[in-house]
Design an enzyme around this catalytic site. Structure first.
Site: not given
Ligand code: 13P
Length: 259
Positions: A10, A12, A97, A99, A169, A175, A215
């Site tokens: 992803n 982003k 997601h 976010e 997640e 992150g 992560s």
């Molecule tokens: P990270 O791998 O940067 O922690 O992000 C995970 C994520 O949100 C994947 O959709």
């Protein structure tokens, strides 16, 4: 027999046109056609879907979007329709997601509309759920996930579930560099699978792939993916560097070969 592993990047709101094209090309080159028991996908930002689709052409890497509107094409300024995603070669869309839940007002109800629309109109769905740190620390993880699952998958049929992957997640692991331990993730995945048995059936539960996200890196992927209920990874930061992403795919490949 383990379900086939699904590793998805992803990206982003990252990359430029140039870096998106070269990242996709580097992933394809690094895989070199060798993908045993592992499915690989990338989800670039919407403006780069088409050039990335071109870079992936002829490879086994599948393309996904990071969001979609549930509305049919029409007067919805700024939105992207499912038909448009299909048109540029997407097979998958990430929905729910954290976010989007946190910053863009995607509620369980909106996510459910999007999930149903995507499935009805031909996309497969990576449906994301996850608890906040506070939820975990106060022992509410399962209660929070239960609501997200029940509302997000409301009115879905068992047949539709064949085209849904669930991504667990934990928000506190996204992150942050903090990963859920393989044991913590496995325990939560087992809970999600139990929920699927109750809500649908044991055959739906057995067949549904549940990815872990938060992560995931080359050096922790193998331990996570080796757990019986972890069927892949949704990767953020580490998917932006081809070598790091490929290390995760390699770890998945090793797990797939031994199980
Ligand atoms: P990270 O791998 O940067 O922690 O992000 C995970 C994520 O949100 C994947 O959709």
């Amino acid at each position: 027999m383990k379900r086939s592993l699904f590793i998805v990047g992803n990206w982003k709101m990252n990359t430029t046109l140039q870096s998106a094209k070269s990242l996709a090309a580097d992933v394809v080159k690094g895989l070199d056609g060798k993908l045993s028991g592992v499915e690989v996908g990338v989800c670039p930002p919407a403006p780069f879907l088409l050039p990335v689709a071109e870079a992936l052409r002829g490879s086994q890497v599948v393309l996904g979007a990071q969001n979609a509107s549930n509305e049919k094409p029409g007067a919805f300024t700024g939105e992207v329709a499912i038909e448009m995603l299909l048109d540029v070669g997407c097979q998958w869309v990430i929905l729910g997601h954290s976010e989007r839940r946190q910053f863009f007002g995607d509620t369980d109800e909106i996510i459910n509309k999007k999930v149903l629309a995507a499935l009805d109109r031909g996309l497969k769905v990576i449906f994301c759920i996850g608890e906040l740190l506070d939820d975990r620390q106060s022992g509410r993880t399962e209660a929070v996930l239960e609501v997200q699952l029940a509302k997000g998958l409301l009115n879905l049929t068992a047949a539709q579930m064949e085209r849904v992957v669930i991504a667990y997640e934990p928000v506190w692991a996204i992150g942050t560099g903090v990963t859920a331990s393989p044991e913590q993730a496995e325990e939560t995945h087992a809970y999600i699978r139990k929920w699927l048995t109750t809500r649908f059936s044991s055959s739906v539960s057995d067949a549904t792939r549940i990815q872990y996200g938060g992560s995931v890196k080359g050096d922790n992927a193998k331990e996570l993916l080796a757990k019986p209920n972890i069927d892949g990874a949704l990767v953020g930061g580490a998917s932006l560097k081809a070598d790091q992403f490929l290390a995760i795919v390699r770890a998945a490949s090793e797990v797939a070969t031994i199980s």
